[in-house]
Design a protein around this motif. Structure first.
Motif, short mmCIF file in Angstrom:
data_model
loop_
_atom_site.label_atom_id
_atom_site.label_comp_id
_atom_site.label_asym_id
_atom_site.label_seq_id
_atom_site.Cartn_x
_atom_site.Cartn_y
_atom_site.Cartn_z
N PHE A 72 -26.51 14.91 36.86
CA PHE A 72 -27.12 14.02 35.44
C PHE A 72 -26.36 12.93 35.30
CE2 PHE A 72 -25.67 13.12 30.73
CZ PHE A 72 -26.88 13.48 30.21
N LEU A 73 -25.13 12.56 36.04
CA LEU A 73 -24.22 11.13 35.85
C LEU A 73 -25.17 10.71 36.58
CD1 LEU A 73 -20.35 13.57 35.65
CD2 LEU A 73 -22.25 11.50 33.68
N LYS A 74 -25.27 10.96 37.94
CA LYS A 74 -26.31 10.21 38.60
C LYS A 74 -27.12 9.66 38.13
CE LYS A 74 -24.17 11.86 43.68
NZ LYS A 74 -24.17 12.63 44.57
N ALA A 75 -28.35 10.22 37.43
CA ALA A 75 -29.64 10.39 37.16
C ALA A 75 -29.77 8.99 36.28
CB ALA A 75 -30.16 10.87 36.62
N ALA A 76 -28.43 9.09 35.11
CA ALA A 76 -27.44 8.00 33.98
C ALA A 76 -27.36 7.09 34.72
CB ALA A 76 -26.50 9.19 33.91
N LYS A 77 -26.69 7.15 35.89
CA LYS A 77 -26.49 5.58 36.64
C LYS A 77 -27.74 5.05 36.77
CE LYS A 77 -22.98 4.02 40.31
NZ LYS A 77 -24.72 2.92 40.97
N ARG A 78 -28.95 5.46 37.33
CA ARG A 78 -29.45 4.57 37.85
C ARG A 78 -30.56 4.60 36.86
NH1 ARG A 78 -32.52 8.62 42.61
NH2 ARG A 78 -33.98 7.21 42.55
N ILE A 79 -30.81 5.69 35.58
CA ILE A 79 -31.94 5.15 34.55
C ILE A 79 -31.08 3.43 34.37
CG2 ILE A 79 -32.51 5.46 31.79
CD1 ILE A 79 -32.24 8.53 33.20
N LEU A 80 -30.02 3.30 33.82
CA LEU A 80 -29.10 1.94 32.94
C LEU A 80 -28.87 1.36 34.17
CD1 LEU A 80 -26.10 3.72 31.83
CD2 LEU A 80 -28.09 3.20 30.37
N GLU A 81 -29.39 1.28 35.41
CA GLU A 81 -29.82 0.36 35.69
C GLU A 81 -31.09 -0.35 36.32
OE1 GLU A 81 -26.18 1.69 40.08
OE2 GLU A 81 -28.26 2.20 40.19
N HIS A 82 -31.99 0.09 35.99
CA HIS A 82 -33.16 -0.39 36.03
C HIS A 82 -33.38 -0.53 34.59
CE1 HIS A 82 -34.14 2.43 39.50
NE2 HIS A 82 -35.57 2.35 39.02
N GLY A 83 -32.62 -0.77 33.48
CA GLY A 83 -32.40 -1.69 32.74
C GLY A 83 -32.67 -0.67 31.23
N ILE A 84 -33.36 0.55 31.56
CA ILE A 84 -33.54 0.68 30.37
C ILE A 84 -32.47 1.91 29.46
CG2 ILE A 84 -34.51 3.52 29.53
CD1 ILE A 84 -35.96 3.70 32.16
N ASP A 85 -32.76 1.24 27.44
CA ASP A 85 -31.50 1.03 27.17
C ASP A 85 -30.94 2.69 26.47
OD1 ASP A 85 -29.39 0.54 24.94
OD2 ASP A 85 -30.42 -0.15 23.90
N ALA A 86 -30.28 3.31 27.16
CA ALA A 86 -30.11 4.67 27.07
C ALA A 86 -28.91 5.57 26.11
CB ALA A 86 -31.26 5.99 27.19
N GLU A 87 -28.08 6.29 25.95
CA GLU A 87 -27.21 6.58 25.65
C GLU A 87 -26.98 8.45 26.21
OE1 GLU A 87 -25.53 7.00 21.73
OE2 GLU A 87 -25.56 4.92 22.34
N PHE A 88 -26.45 9.22 26.99
CA PHE A 88 -25.43 10.42 27.46
C PHE A 88 -24.89 11.10 27.52
CE2 PHE A 88 -27.96 7.04 30.30
CZ PHE A 88 -29.12 8.17 30.54
N LEU A 89 -24.90 12.42 27.24
CA LEU A 89 -24.25 12.91 26.36
C LEU A 89 -23.98 13.90 26.75
CD1 LEU A 89 -21.88 13.32 23.68
CD2 LEU A 89 -23.99 15.02 22.28
N ILE A 90 -22.82 14.67 27.60
CA ILE A 90 -22.20 15.87 27.49
C ILE A 90 -21.02 16.65 26.87
CG2 ILE A 90 -21.21 17.51 29.53
CD1 ILE A 90 -22.07 15.01 31.72
N ALA A 91 -22.08 18.02 26.23
CA ALA A 91 -21.47 18.91 25.79
C ALA A 91 -20.72 20.23 26.54
CB ALA A 91 -22.11 19.23 24.15
N GLY A 92 -19.36 20.98 26.41
CA GLY A 92 -19.26 21.77 27.36
C GLY A 92 -17.41 22.02 27.15
N SER A 93 -17.49 22.53 27.82
CA SER A 93 -16.22 22.89 28.28
C SER A 93 -15.35 23.09 29.46
CB SER A 93 -14.93 23.85 26.86
OG SER A 93 -16.07 25.10 27.29
N GLY A 94 -14.19 23.32 30.08
CA GLY A 94 -13.84 24.10 30.94
C GLY A 94 -12.97 22.44 32.00
#
Length: 207
Positions: A185-207
């Motif tokens: 998920f984090l690697k995909a988020a990095k690639r999306i931002l590198e392509h200039g797409i404006d988006a926010e990413f949220l991870i919800a969980g415990s551990g």
């Protein structure tokens, strides 16, 4: 029982099966980590020493004696770690065994299921079924895909408040464990931002 999807699946089954004329009983090591189940008055039997090697056989013997007094029609195993115990109980009671697979087998891991001792393996998705067939000797007609049910509100949700945000939010929810794949998920988020797409990413969980 823990705060995770497979346990929520078990709890939903225990709650809704009586409506279909099926009485269910949850057998687990402890339900203490899922506090809200205490208030639902679910039929839960706890065996605290179920996972301890020294006590396991004694606990299983106690479980077997209890089950012989009220013989189940079916044993449904929810975790691979409980599969061997479920198989032994099913064989001793001469009842069918069903196991639900919630995730993929890891590496060279295999599913040790004796064909004569079970009716079905349930996979929660088509990819999980595909992975099972690739890593085991199971016949395709022994694996049934039944997607996990999701509780929905009786009433439709109210109107969504529009606060003018136009940036898409992409989320991932689940325990913060390596097996859940948050790294991807984090690697995909990095690639999306590198392509200039404006988006926010949220991870919800415990551990």
């Amino acid at each position: 029982l823990e705060a995770r999807g497979s346990c929520a699946y078990t709890i939903r089954l225990a709650e809704h099966l009586p409506r279909q004329g099926v009485l269910a009983q949850i057998v687990c090591q402890t339900a203490g980590d899922v506090l809200h189940v205490r208030n639902r008055r679910l039929p839960i039997v706890e065996y605290p020493n179920l996972d301890f090697p020294v006590w396991r056989h004694l606990v299983e013997r106690e479980m077997l004696e209890v089950m012989r007094q009220n013989r189940p029609a079916l044993i449904h195993v929810q975790t691979r770690s409980s599969l061997a115990q479920g198989q032994r109980l099913a064989a001793a009671l001469d009842v069918p065994l069903v196991v639900t697979m919630h995730d993929f087998l890891a590496g060279r891991e295999t599913l040790r299921v004796l064909p004569e001792r079970f009716q079905r393996v349930i996979a929660v998705s088509d990819p999980v079924k595909t992975g099972l067939l690739e890593h085991t000797g199971l016949a395709e007609d022994h694996v049934e895909v039944i997607n996990s049910g999701v509780e929905v509100a009786a009433e439709p949700a109210g109107e969504v408040l529009d606060i003018g945000r136009k940036v898409p939010v992409i989320g991932a929810a689940g325990p913060l464990e390596r097996v859940k794949g948050h790294t991807y998920f984090l690697k995909a988020a990095k690639r999306i931002l590198e392509h200039g797409i404006d988006a926010e990413f949220l991870i919800a969980g415990s551990g």
